[in-house]
Design a protein around this motif. Structure first.
Motif, PDB file in Angstrom:
ATOM      1  N   PRO A   3      42.669  48.586  45.849  1.00 17.07           N
ATOM      2  CA  PRO A   3      42.307  47.168  45.818  1.00 17.07           C
ATOM      3  C   PRO A   3      43.277  46.373  44.954  1.00 17.07           C
ATOM      4  N   ALA A   4      43.613  45.171  45.419  1.00 19.76           N
ATOM      5  CA  ALA A   4      44.534  44.299  44.674  1.00 19.76           C
ATOM      6  C   ALA A   4      44.168  42.843  44.961  1.00 19.76           C
ATOM      7  N   THR A   5      44.693  41.975  44.124  1.00 23.55           N
ATOM      8  CA  THR A   5      44.514  40.538  44.327  1.00 23.55           C
ATOM      9  C   THR A   5      45.827  39.960  44.863  1.00 23.55           C
ATOM     10  N   TYR A   6      45.697  39.110  45.859  1.00 27.43           N
ATOM     11  CA  TYR A   6      46.889  38.508  46.477  1.00 27.43           C
ATOM     12  C   TYR A   6      46.822  36.983  46.344  1.00 27.43           C
ATOM     13  N   GLN A   7      47.911  36.397  45.894  1.00 31.83           N
ATOM     14  CA  GLN A   7      48.000  34.948  45.708  1.00 31.83           C
ATOM     15  C   GLN A   7      49.009  34.386  46.724  1.00 31.83           C
ATOM     16  N   ILE A  22      45.819  29.655  47.917  1.00 33.83           N
ATOM     17  CA  ILE A  22      44.610  30.451  48.110  1.00 33.83           C
ATOM     18  C   ILE A  22      44.784  31.810  47.434  1.00 33.83           C
ATOM     19  N   ARG A  23      43.636  32.435  47.030  1.00 36.99           N
ATOM     20  CA  ARG A  23      43.656  33.714  46.311  1.00 36.99           C
ATOM     21  C   ARG A  23      42.645  34.658  46.956  1.00 36.99           C
ATOM     22  N   PHE A  24      43.095  35.879  47.253  1.00 36.58           N
ATOM     23  CA  PHE A  24      42.219  36.913  47.811  1.00 36.58           C
ATOM     24  C   PHE A  24      41.977  37.966  46.719  1.00 36.58           C
ATOM     25  N   GLU A  25      40.733  38.141  46.318  1.00 32.56           N
ATOM     26  CA  GLU A  25      40.386  39.032  45.208  1.00 32.56           C
ATOM     27  C   GLU A  25      40.005  40.435  45.707  1.00 32.56           C
ATOM     28  N   ASN A  26      40.629  41.455  45.090  1.00 32.97           N
ATOM     29  CA  ASN A  26      40.251  42.861  45.289  1.00 32.97           C
ATOM     30  C   ASN A  26      40.085  43.228  46.768  1.00 32.97           C
ATOM     31  N   VAL A  27      41.163  43.094  47.516  1.00 32.39           N
ATOM     32  CA  VAL A  27      41.133  43.430  48.938  1.00 32.39           C
ATOM     33  C   VAL A  27      42.096  44.567  49.214  1.00 32.39           C
ATOM     34  N   ILE A  51      48.834  41.179  42.749  1.00 29.93           N
ATOM     35  CA  ILE A  51      48.408  41.275  41.340  1.00 29.93           C
ATOM     36  C   ILE A  51      47.427  42.444  41.177  1.00 29.93           C
ATOM     37  N   ILE A  52      47.704  43.288  40.212  1.00 29.93           N
ATOM     38  CA  ILE A  52      46.779  44.387  39.875  1.00 29.93           C
ATOM     39  C   ILE A  52      46.510  44.338  38.370  1.00 29.93           C
ATOM     40  N   ASN A  53      45.208  44.354  38.024  1.00 26.68           N
ATOM     41  CA  ASN A  53      44.798  44.303  36.618  1.00 26.68           C
ATOM     42  C   ASN A  53      45.428  43.108  35.892  1.00 26.68           C
ATOM     43  N   GLY A  54      45.527  42.000  36.593  1.00 24.48           N
ATOM     44  CA  GLY A  54      46.028  40.770  35.985  1.00 24.48           C
ATOM     45  C   GLY A  54      47.526  40.686  35.856  1.00 24.48           C
ATOM     46  N   GLN A  55      48.238  41.711  36.354  1.00 24.94           N
ATOM     47  CA  GLN A  55      49.691  41.730  36.251  1.00 24.94           C
ATOM     48  C   GLN A  55      50.327  41.607  37.640  1.00 24.94           C
ATOM     49  N   VAL A  56      51.408  40.807  37.719  1.00 26.52           N
ATOM     50  CA  VAL A  56      52.151  40.683  38.978  1.00 26.52           C
ATOM     51  C   VAL A  56      52.967  41.954  39.179  1.00 26.52           C
TER      52      VAL A  56
END
Length: 284
Positions: A3-7, A22-27, A51-56
């Motif tokens: 899972p990761a966050t994508y901006q 737009i931001r996709f959380e934990n997908v 983004i993983i764990n708040g880091q790019v």
């Protein structure tokens, strides 16, 4: 797979100044996004940041998307300062490399007459008596072409509209006139006893025969050409007054008088019959 966050970020007409849209959380897995807040004719740059764990941890290259081209607007036409040239102008379109100008003559097929980077063009290949209709499309010089602009049109009036008449000798006047390419029909007006010009005929041909004639009388005519415009309206242009005398004798030309100094005689009737047949006159 984790899972990761994508901006998703976007930049308008600039490859450097990006903003978050737009931001996709934990997908996980394949993702997509549709941007519905776009304007025709504008270039957009997009990129996605992982983004993983708040880091790019990753950043995609910027992708350029050209969302079509807006059609040129406010197309106008006016006569240029020299000759019968027409000056066509329109509004600029963002991100446009050039414009294609199309012309229709008297309602015929549209033909591209030029490609220009300016937002105006002077058409010098026009002639009097024609109706010209124009529209413009924008292009990026590659594969993106806008829709058509609204059409604009201009009639170049006939420089001269000459009308002539001939008395046929059979109580008829035959009127003839110059052909006007843009004309859909011609209207014939005749001055009546009250001094008003009334419509006596309409034709698509360049001639008209008036049978309501009395020999030896004078008549006045006007002929107009009618042009149908693309918006459904019409333009009517009238000729100057034509004065006609119902006689085979033209007082403006040289004449001779035929005289017979002897008679009646054995050939008199034959001569009279010949004169009558040719609507001629003689003195015995």
């Amino acid at each position: 797979t984790e899972p990761a966050t994508y901006q998703v970020q976007c930049s308008v007409e600039n490859e450097n100044a990006f903003t978050d849209i737009i931001r996709f959380e934990n997908v996980t897995g394949k993702q997509s996004y549709t941007d519905n807040n776009v304007t025709s004719g504008v270039a957009y740059y997009y990129k996605v940041i992982k983004i993983i764990n708040g880091q790019v941890v990753a950043e995609s290259p910027a992708v350029l998307v050209k969302y079509g081209l807006a059609a040129p607007e406010s197309v106008s036409i006016k006569k240029a300062k020299s000759g019968n040239s027409l000056l066509i102008k329109w509004t600029k379109v963002n991100s446009t490399a050039s414009y294609e100008v199309y012309r229709m003559t008297n309602g015929g097929k549209a033909k591209k007459i030029t490609t220009t980077k300016k937002s105006q063009y002077t058409d010098e290949k026009v002639k009097a008596g024609n109706l010209y209709t124009y529209y413009v499309v924008a292009t990026d010089g590659e594969d993106v072409v806008s829709g058509k602009s609204e059409e604009a049109y201009k009639l170049i009036e006939a420089a001269e509209f000459n009308v002539n008449a001939e008395f046929t000798g059979k109580k008829k006047e035959k009127l003839t006139w110059d052909k006007v390419p843009a004309a859909s029909s011609y209207i014939v007006y005749k001055k009546n006893a009250s001094g008003k010009y009334v419509k006596v005929g309409q034709t698509e041909k360049t001639y008209y025969t008036d049978s309501d004639i009395k020999k030896g009388k004078a008549y006045k005519y006007k002929v107009s050409y009618l042009v149908e415009l693309p918006d459904g309206s019409t333009i009517e242009k009238k000729s100057s007054v034509l004065n006609v005398y119902a006689s085979t004798i033209d007082p403006n030309k040289k004449m001779i008088a035929i005289t017979f100094d002897d008679g009646p005689g054995r050939y008199t009737q034959e001569i009279v019959d010949c004169l009558k047949k040719n609507d001629a006159r003689a003195t015995f």
